[in-house]
Structure formats: structure tokens, C-alpha cells
Design an enzyme around this catalytic site. Structure first.
Site, short mmCIF file in Angstrom:
data_model
loop_
_atom_site.label_atom_id
_atom_site.label_comp_id
_atom_site.label_asym_id
_atom_site.label_seq_id
_atom_site.Cartn_x
_atom_site.Cartn_y
_atom_site.Cartn_z
N THR A 1 4.41 9.01 -10.13
CA THR A 1 4.19 7.59 -10.59
C THR A 1 4.54 8.28 -12.57
OG1 THR A 1 3.41 5.70 -11.75
CG2 THR A 1 2.15 7.59 -10.69
N GLY A 2 4.83 7.28 -13.12
CA GLY A 2 5.25 7.26 -14.73
C GLY A 2 6.74 7.58 -15.47
N GLY B 1 10.46 8.47 -14.98
CA GLY B 1 10.41 9.10 -13.99
C GLY B 1 12.19 10.30 -14.77
N THR C 1 5.13 0.80 -11.22
CA THR C 1 5.31 1.73 -10.43
C THR C 1 4.06 1.85 -8.51
OG1 THR C 1 7.03 3.13 -10.56
CG2 THR C 1 6.17 3.73 -8.67
N ARG D 1 20.47 2.47 -14.51
CA ARG D 1 19.59 3.71 -14.60
C ARG D 1 18.72 4.26 -13.52
NH1 ARG D 1 13.94 4.46 -13.98
NH2 ARG D 1 13.20 6.03 -15.76
N VAL D 2 18.67 5.15 -13.28
CA VAL D 2 17.73 5.53 -11.64
C VAL D 2 16.55 6.87 -11.96
CG1 VAL D 2 17.97 6.30 -9.73
CG2 VAL D 2 20.01 4.75 -9.69
N GLY D 3 15.44 6.30 -11.65
CA GLY D 3 14.42 7.06 -11.92
C GLY D 3 14.37 8.04 -10.90
N ASP D 4 13.08 8.20 -10.86
CA ASP D 4 12.55 9.58 -9.93
C ASP D 4 12.23 9.00 -8.30
OD1 ASP D 4 10.49 8.43 -11.23
OD2 ASP D 4 9.55 9.46 -9.90
N1 ASP Z 1 8.84 6.61 -11.96
C1 ASP Z 1 8.75 5.22 -11.86
C2 ASP Z 1 10.09 5.29 -13.35
O1 ASP Z 1 10.37 6.50 -13.98
C3 ASP Z 1 8.32 4.04 -13.26
C4 ASP Z 1 6.57 4.76 -13.52
O2 ASP Z 1 6.32 4.85 -12.07
O3 ASP Z 1 6.58 3.37 -13.97
O4 ASP Z 1 11.44 4.61 -12.28
#
Ligand code: ASP
Length: 304
Positions: A222-223, A225, A172, A200-203
Site C-alpha cells: 500500500t502507499g 503506487g 487502499t 491513472r492506474v496504480g500498483d
Molecule cells: N497504492 C494505491 C495506489 O497508488 C494507493 C494506496 O495504497 O493508498 O493506487
């Protein structure tokens, strides 16, 4: 005015050790910061954040826009969000496939609708209607990566899949900025985690989770979600900041909480505040990030 940071951006938390050429990533960071700097000269905080994110979405080497990773069946669905810290009006899109630059569509939601999040086919139709350029579909690079990851991780449960996918370091993007009128903004854009379930929806489109800004500070996460939403990571930094007005301390505290509850190798954040502080904190091996000052000086951090 004293020299101070005006924009920080990141290309995602992960290991990054399997990336062929980290210099290419450094070049994207510089291009993104320079685009944001151009916007800073004549524009507002949203211009800074969107123009720096667009560069990263267009790079094809990061997990956003053109380079978005694929879900388990091989499709792209992207999330993006941003907020104006003065008004705290945000705009986000979730699970969209049409726009080449989801951050543009998120900005449209922020500026032209009373809503905060638009999702799926209706958001895609809106993108078409307002003439946002169409995404050309998965890149060759993303397809190759998908094949490799799928072989490695198909039999794993979703969280293990996400962790396996993160091993390649492919993430991200996010930006936090302050403009000449001291308005803060934060924005993020992503293809989401590799091999996610369709839908799927993330953060990233969730205010307070993937991004947050008010009149004093702005953060972008980031990371994984699922971890970021559960901990409301970006909002948690602002809660800490309310108590001490110390950005580094507030970000470190939130990451320590994550380490305790969810373990390492899960998240990263960047932040900027009205006092001229800028910071990046992560519990992964790396999180390439950088910032640019009012004088146009660039600093790169967080490389593997
Ligand atoms: N935060 C993002 C998600 O989970 C992915 C990422 O940051 O790599 O959608």
C-alpha cells in the site's frame, strides 16, 4: 496442528491522525478477519482473501469499493488484483467503475480467463455480464473529502497532490492468507490515490508491485503506487526471502531501500509465510493492520 496466523489484512499506509473514529477502523479490521476466518474453515486461499477484502470494500470508510476516493474531475476508477501462490496465476482489473466489489472481478479474471489484467470499459462490461453488483457511485463521505482536498491541492503537481491527499489517511486495502492446504494468496483493492489524473492506474493491479505470492510467502503493498511500481516492492520482498527465508528481515530490507531511494511517508506492506510468520512494515505514521490465527484469535497492529 500448531496455532499459526492464517490471514493478515491492512487498511492502508498513511497518517490516520485525522480519522474521526479509529475504533470504527478497528471494527472493520475485525469484521474482515472474521469473514476471512469463516472462509478458511471451508474454503481455499482465494476465498479467504476475497471475503476479507469484500468486507473492507463494503465498509464505505476505506479507499476501496464503496468508499473509493475520487480522481481530479470527481470520478471513481478502481484497481484490484490477487494471485494464487501455488499456480502463480494472477488476475487483476484496472480503472474500473462498474463493480461494487472489484476484487470479485479480479478473481473472475484469475479463474476464468487466460489473461492477467483487464482494464476500463471492457472490464466494466464483463462485470455487468457476469452479474457483479453495480457500484452506486461516489459516497457522500468521498465527495466531501474530495472537495476539501481539491481546495488544498489543486495547484500542486501530482506527487505533492498525492502526499497532500495522504495526509488524511484514507487508503487502499489488502490481504494475505494461507489455507489448510498451505496454499498462499495475496490480494489488494483500491480507489487509487485521491485527485489522480483520469486514467491513472496504480500498483494494485500489477503483479510484483502491489501484490505477490508464491509457494512460500505472500505480500500486499500500500502507499504511493508510483513508488511501489518503480521499486517492484512486493517482488523485491520475495527476492530477499529467496536468499534468507526470513520474512521480517526481507520486508524490512525492502522498506529500507525505499526509504533511501524515495524517502519516508511513502509505503507499507503486510506479509505471511509458510513457516507461520506474519508481519506488517510501513514508513508512514500508521498502517492499521491485523491478523487472525487458526484458533480464531485476532491481533491488531499499526494504529496511529
Ligand atoms: N497504492 C494505491 C495506489 O497508488 C494507493 C494506496 O495504497 O493508498 O493506487
Amino acid at each position: 496442528m500448531k496455532e499459526r496466523p492464517i490471514l493478515a489484512i491492512h487498511t492502508g499506509a498513511g497518517t490516520w491522525k485525522n480519522v474521526d473514529d479509529i475504533n470504527q477502523i478497528v471494527d472493520i479490521i475485525k469484521d474482515s478477519l472474521n469473514a476471512g476466518y469463516e472462509a478458511y474453515r471451508n474454503g481455499n486461499c482465494l476465498d479467504i482473501v476475497t471475503s476479507s477484502i469484500e468486507v473492507m470494500e463494503n465498509s464505505n470508510l476505506l479507499n476501496a469499493g464503496l468508499g473509493s476516493t475520487l480522481d481530479i474531475v470527481g470520478n471513481i476508477t478502481m484497481d484490484a488484483g490477487l494471485v494464487n501462490g501455488n499456480s502463480m496465476k494472477s488476475g487483476a482489473v484496472a480503472a474500473v467503475s462498474y463493480p461494487k466489489n472489484p476484487i470479485k472481478l479480479a478473481r473472475f479474471v484469475l479463474e476464468n480467463t487466460p489473461h492477467l489484467i483487464l482494464a476500463g470499459q471492457y472490464a466494466d462490461e464483463l462485470a455487468k455480464r457476469i452479474n457483479i453488483e453495480k457500484h452506486p457511485g461516489p459516497s457522500e463521505r468521498s465527495k466531501k473529502l474530495w472537495k476539501k482536498l481539491k481546495e488544498k491541492a489543486e495547484d500542486k503537481f501530482i506527487i505533492e497532490r498525492i502526499k497532500a491527499a495522504k495526509l488524511v489517511g484514507y487508503d487502499t486495502v489488502g490481504a494475505v492468507a494461507i489455507d489448510k492446504d498451505n496454499c498462499l494468496s495475496s490480494g489488494v483493492s483500491t480507489g487509487g490515490v485521491s485527485l489522480k489524473l483520469p486514467g491513472r492506474v496504480g500498483d494494485s493491479p500489477i503483479f510484483g508491485a502491489g501484490f505477490y505470492a508464491n509457494k512460500k510467502m505472500a505480500v500486499a503493498a500500500t502507499g504511493i503506487g508510483e513508488v511501489i511500481i518503480t521499486s517492484l516492492l512486493s517482488y523485491s520482498v520475495s527476492r530477499n526471502y529467496e536468499a534468507n527465508e526470513d520474512l521480517i528481515n526481507s520486508m524490512n530490507f525492502s522498506i529500507e531501500e525505499i526509504n533511501k531511494k524515495f524517502g519516508k511517508d511513502t509505503v507499507g506492506i503486510i506479509g505471511i509465510d509458510y513457516k507461520g510468520m506474519v508481519c506488517g512494515v510501513f514508513n508512514t505514521e500508521a498502517m492499521p493492520w491485523g491478523y487472525i490465527t487458526t484458533e480464531g484469535k485476532i491481533f491488531i497492529r499499526g494504529l496511529p
